[in-house]
Design a protein around this motif. Structure first.
Motif, PDB file in Angstrom:
ATOM      1  N   ARG A  78       0.831  -1.215   0.000  1.00 16.21           N
ATOM      2  CA  ARG A  78       0.000   0.000   0.000  1.00 16.21           C
ATOM      3  C   ARG A  78       0.863   1.261   0.000  1.00 16.21           C
ATOM      4  O   ARG A  78       0.504   2.269  -0.613  1.00 16.21           O
ATOM      5  N   SER A  87      -2.394   6.453  -4.704  1.00 16.93           N
ATOM      6  CA  SER A  87      -3.644   5.900  -4.171  1.00 16.93           C
ATOM      7  C   SER A  87      -3.322   5.110  -2.902  1.00 16.93           C
ATOM      8  O   SER A  87      -2.154   4.828  -2.619  1.00 16.93           O
ATOM      9  N   LEU A  88      -4.346   4.787  -2.151  1.00 14.06           N
ATOM     10  CA  LEU A  88      -4.111   4.153  -0.856  1.00 14.06           C
ATOM     11  C   LEU A  88      -3.910   2.649  -0.971  1.00 14.06           C
ATOM     12  O   LEU A  88      -3.523   2.010   0.004  1.00 14.06           O
ATOM     13  N   SER A  89      -4.172   2.098  -2.127  1.00 11.96           N
ATOM     14  CA  SER A  89      -3.969   0.659  -2.318  1.00 11.96           C
ATOM     15  C   SER A  89      -3.920   0.372  -3.813  1.00 11.96           C
ATOM     16  O   SER A  89      -4.592   1.046  -4.592  1.00 11.96           O
ATOM     17  N   TYR A  93      -9.475   0.028  -2.099  1.00  7.64           N
ATOM     18  CA  TYR A  93      -9.223   0.248  -0.668  1.00  7.64           C
ATOM     19  C   TYR A  93     -10.548   0.112   0.061  1.00  7.64           C
ATOM     20  O   TYR A  93     -11.477   0.875  -0.172  1.00  7.64           O
ATOM     21  N   TYR A  95     -11.113   0.223   3.451  1.00 12.27           N
ATOM     22  CA  TYR A  95     -11.170   0.834   4.785  1.00 12.27           C
ATOM     23  C   TYR A  95     -10.961  -0.195   5.900  1.00 12.27           C
ATOM     24  O   TYR A  95     -11.445  -0.013   7.011  1.00 12.27           O
ATOM     25  N   PRO A  99      -5.290   4.778   6.955  1.00 12.80           N
ATOM     26  CA  PRO A  99      -4.069   4.704   6.149  1.00 12.80           C
ATOM     27  C   PRO A  99      -2.822   5.359   6.755  1.00 12.80           C
ATOM     28  O   PRO A  99      -1.790   5.420   6.100  1.00 12.80           O
TER      29      PRO A  99
END
Lengths: 554, 429
Positions: A78, A87-89, A93, A95, A99
């Motif tokens: 990540r 991006s977060l993943s 993502y 949740y 993050p």
């Protein structure tokens, strides 16, 4: 003050100073008033010793032991997505965690000369940060314990246990959100223990705690203790109102950013306000739904004979766990009996109690969830030791803990420095054993892939290899973890079509087979298991109970 | 589109930094124990050493002038060390009559230290009135009170002690609006004064760049004469003279003690409020373009003076931005990261509001009043409109400045801070 209040009196001359008192009043140590003993030379030596010990025990053998864990791979994957894809993943993502942790990892890796590969591979790069975080946490633990107890001895004992505990070393070398969360949580407590607790300190403490919360949500269990500590530090001070208003504000600021993020992505609430756990909403992920799902998860196997406590934690370090729990009970007793004089014990005891409650309350607990408890138990042991030995002669006060420390290190049964191997011989404990190179097995696995598997192969694997296959040339863009292959529609349906014949290789990590079985309650991994049945083993290596394999699907 | 994103991020970051700095200044004395100690009034007063000439500029203040004169002459200070001048323009016959009536009454009671100074030349404004009265003064220290001020009886003892103890030539004591529940904007206006005099001004004093307030400010007379009095073309002659003094290296002692503040009222109507705020904003703009601040000796002083004086310009722009931002929320679709950055100023706005709420409770406790959740709710509702109001006044000031209109828009006073018997005793004599 109203005008009718008595104004100051006119003085004919400057007021005479009151007669000098014969003796300056002794200023007793007080946590609530910020009266902490200064760190003298001996204390500074103890602190440097603690930091150096932490560097050695956690730094030596860092990249070789323990084995790279699935979760380490997920967090680095990540962080990679943050740096490479903003991006977060790399996947959807969902949740599952806030993050903050991998944003920190991304912030660490980004400016390094070879970014994720600076220390050999992505997980090593993350592990080096864990080493730095450990050293910083040792400093915080030392100073918090010293300030809460007023004793360098207490701080030294806490830091020693935290540095040498095999349980601590095992989990704190790993790239885990829990380690980062604990750093921020302890930083927050540390800021509240400054000599002066001013508005800026309340703000900083709140902000640090807010970052802890968005690093790992279980920090929420420390909120009552931190709020109480803040209250005790400011209750008689001029800026009380501002501090008690701005601390929660600062705490909520990072949390608010996280919620705002979800809102901006239209992923805060589930579609149709559907919180049905049996039938989750399918069209998009939702922060609140995931939160609801996590709150309602239960497992309840922690205290059973095959639960983590008996199967994993006690064998790794039963001494610290047992001594820590006893010390926590004593600290709570002392703290509750006299909250004014024993505020430090109350703080240390309730921090540990809150986290212990989190672990035993019956929700899902993973092996590494114990990590944040370790410094808190060490803190309690240190503080209780310091109190119990306070009236003993200095020889005893220094000698007894020294002796206990030597026994811990030298007795093979403890596993602190030495251990008894399966053949009954005494040897260096696994965490320092130069002959034990567990991650080397994973490196060999990667080497075989690079030599024998074409980059366009469709691969099912575990997350510990993800960054290596996606960040180092030749890239393997079609290599995905079984978790994502089982649940992410983009991978499962679009890439593999949920058909075992579309898989080219399965790269098995240690215990991946168990994970697949555990994750298959709804049959979502059936097609991967089918591929496994229709495959041939092309490579394997093993050491002890660790087994790595590669299968080619027929 | 990239330019729009860049502009959005830049403006957001700048606003955040500026807003955080303002918050720091608002909380300066609460956060800095040393500053708080410096701000405090002495607990013991020294015997009277300095004599005081009190200037009371008044225009159409028939309702309040007599009470104000009465308060000053009955302060706890030897009568022979006090002289009072009510300053009026010749056309203000009502105030002159009221003042003379009071003076006659005082003379009958044996008090002969009050007089009226009438001027008949232009411009008709406060600084010109002060300049007209200055030659009539003869005491050591010259001070100004506004016509509606409720001064504390011990104020002269307080300043006398500070001047003797600290050896300073200029003292700014606290001024506080009191009627926080009168109008929808009153609480926010009251709190502006509270944070300004109790905290922010101390920050300015610490760095030697002080825009002084318009009253309860005390100067050694010879210093004022050397300075040539006030700039009678300036709408904020107080800020101007403060910065000129700072430029001369004159140390200003700021003292704010809840017990000794001079009590005032918020403007009675929205129109009056806007006029007052326009005058202040325009005055700052005038002072900025006048450039005296450039002669300050250190860069830090110059920067701080520039920062304060340029603020109305920023506020005017902020007004446009506030409206623009509402439009952006509804229309503009930006990447999530940029949207998050653009929320930073909102976060700081929240911090300001929470600080104001805590400040309201601090203020009411200090003055024996009571804040209620209802007052907080009113404040919350008024918060955004109030920011727009301030921005509007700044825009209005900018417009007047561009049009070259520098006439004095007087603020009306009705004595709302002077509580009637039977009501709150918060500042009953």
């Amino acid at each position: 003050m109203p005008y009718d209040q008595e104004p100051p009196q006119l003085a004919t001359v400057h007021g005479r100073a009151p007669a000098a008192t014969a003796r300056r009043p002794v200023r007793t140590m007080s946590v609530s008033r910020g009266r902490f003993p200064p760190l003298r030379r001996s204390g500074r030596i103890a602190l440097v010793f603690a930091l150096a010990t932490g560097f050695l025990t956690h730094g030596y053998h860092l990249f070789k032991y323990p084995l790279y864990l699935t979760d380490e791979g997920i967090y680095m994957q990540r962080a990679w997505a943050v740096v490479r894809e903003t991006s977060l993943s790399p996947y959807t993502y969902d949740y599952d965690h806030a993050p903050g942790g991998w944003l920190t990892l991304a912030g660490w890796a980004f400016p390094l000369p070879r970014q994720f590969e600076t220390f050999g591979n992505a997980i090593n790069t993350g592990r080096f940060l864990m080493l730095l975080v450990h050293i910083a946490t040792v400093y915080l633990l030392f100073e918090i314990t010293r300030r809460l107890s007023g004793r360098v001895l207490a701080a030294s004992v806490a830091a020693f246990l935290y540095n040498v505990s095999p349980l601590a070393i095992y989990f704190q070398r790993q790239v885990l959100l829990d380690n980062l969360m604990m750093f921020w949580a302890l930083l927050s407590v540390f800021v509240l223990l400054r000599r002066e607790c001013r508005i800026k300190h309340a703000l900083a403490a709140g902000l640090a705690f807010g970052i802890a919360l968005i690093t790992k949500e279980n920090a929420v269990f420390f909120v009552p203790t931190c709020a109480y500590l803040l209250h005790r530090r400011i209750r008689d001070s001029a800026p009380k109102r501002f501090a008690q208003t701005l601390w929660p504000f600062a705490l909520m600021a990072p949390v608010g950013a996280y919620v705002t993020y979800a809102m901006l992505k239209s992923e805060l609430i589930p579609s149709g306000l559907n919180f049905n756990l049996e039938n989750p909403p399918a069209d998009h992920v939702s922060l609140l739904y995931t939160l609801w799902w996590q709150i309602n998860r239960s497992q309840g196997t922690l205290l059973t004979s095959d639960g983590l406590l008996f199967a994993s934690w006690l064998p790794k370090d039963g001494i610290l766990l047992l001594a820590g729990v006893i010390a926590m009970v004593i600290a709570l007793y002392w703290g509750a009996r006299d909250r004014d004089r024993n505020l430090g014990f109350l703080v240390a005891g309730t921090l540990a109690l809150a986290y212990a409650f989190y672990l035993i309350r019956g929700s899902v607990v993973l092996d590494f969830y114990v990590a944040p408890l370790i410094p808190l138990l060490a803190m309690n042991v240190g503080m209780v030791t310091g109190r119990l030995l306070r009236r003993t002669p200095s020889m005893v006060r220094m000698g007894l803990p020294g002796l206990a420390g030597a026994v811990l290190l030298l007795a093979p049964a403890t596993g602190y420095l030495l251990t008894i191997n399966t053949e009954g011989r005494v040897e260096i404990a696994d965490q320092y054993n130069p002959r034990l190179n567990l991650t080397g097995m994973q490196e060999k696995q990667i080497a075989w892939i690079r030599k024998n598997v074409p980059p366009d192969a469709k691969i099912i694997m575990d997350d510990d290899l993800w960054s290596e296959l996606h960040d180092v040339k030749p890239f393997y863009p079609l290599a995905h973890s079984h978790w994502n292959a089982a649940s992410d529609p983009d991978v499962r349906d679009k890439l593999f079509g949920k058909k075992w014949k579309n898989i080219d290789y399965i790269i098995m990590s240690n215990k991946m087979r168990e994970s697949i079985a555990e994750n298959n309650a709804g049959g979502q991994e059936d097609w991967i298991l089918a591929a496994l049945k229709n495959s041939e083993k092309v490579w394997e290596t093993s050491q002890g109970d660790i087994k790595l394999e590669i299968y080619r699907v027929k | 589109m990239i330019l729009v994103y860049a502009a959005l991020v830049t403006i957001s970051v700048l606003l955040t930094v500026q807003s955080a700095h303002v918050l720091y200044m608002m909380l300066y004395t609460w956060d800095q124990p040393k500053a708080e100690k410096r701000a405090r009034a002495p607990e013991r007063f020294l015997p009277p050493q300095y004599s005081f000439s009190v200037l009371l500029p008044a225009r159409h203040e028939e309702d309040v002038i007599q009470t104000t004169i009465d308060r000053v002459v009955h302060a706890d200070y030897p009568t022979e060390l006090l002289q009072v001048f009510v300053i009026c323009s010749v056309d203000d016959t009502g105030t002159i009559a009221e003042a003379r009536e009071k003076i006659d009454e005082l003379r009958r009671a044996g008090l002969r230290n009050v007089d009226v100074v009438v001027f008949d030349d232009k411009p008709v404004n406060k600084p010109h009135g002060l300049n007209a009265a200055l030659p009539h003064t003869s005491h050591d220290v010259v001070t100004i009170f506004d016509a509606e001020d409720d001064i504390h009886p011990a104020i002269f003892n307080l300043v006398n002690t500070i001047m003797v103890d600290d050896g300073v030539n200029v003292v700014q004591a606290g001024v506080q609006l009191m009627n926080f529940q009168s109008r929808w904007y009153s609480a926010l206006n009251v709190l502006e004064y509270f944070f300004w005099f109790k905290s922010r001004l101390h920050y300015h004093a610490h760095y030697g760049s002080v825009p002084l307030g318009g009253n309860t400010v005390f100067f050694k007379r010879d210093l004022l004469v050397r300075l040539g009095g006030w700039d009678d073309r300036n709408l904020t002659e107080d800020a101007d003279i403060g910065l000129r003094l700072s430029g001369m290296g004159e140390r200003v002692r700021v003292v704010y003690d809840d017990r000794y503040v001079t009590k005032e009222e918020t403007p009675p109507t929205l129109g009056q409020f806007i006029k007052q705020r326009t005058r202040w904003s325009q005055g700052f703009m005038q002072t900025l373009s006048k450039g005296t601040w450039k002669q300050m000796p250190t860069r830090q002083q110059r920067w701080l003076a520039f920062y304060v004086l340029a603020f109305p310009h920023g506020q005017a722009l902020l007004g446009f931005y506030l409206l623009f931002s509402v439009g952006m929320i509804l229309v503009l679709k930006v990447p999530v990261v940029i949207a998050l950055v653009s929320y930073l100023p909102v976060l700081l706005l929240t911090a300001h509001f929470l600080t104001a709420v805590a400040g309201l409770y601090e203020f009411t406790e200090a003055h024996g009043l009571e804040a209620s959740p209802k007052a907080v709710l009113r404040m919350a509702i008024a918060w955004y409109p109030y920011q727009i109001l301030l921005a509007y006044a700044a825009v209005r000031a900018m417009r007047r400045q561009l049009l070259g209109r520098h006439d004095w828009e007087k603020t009306q006073h009705v004595g709302a801070h002077r509580i009637q018997p039977g009501k709150s005793d918060s500042h009953a004599v």
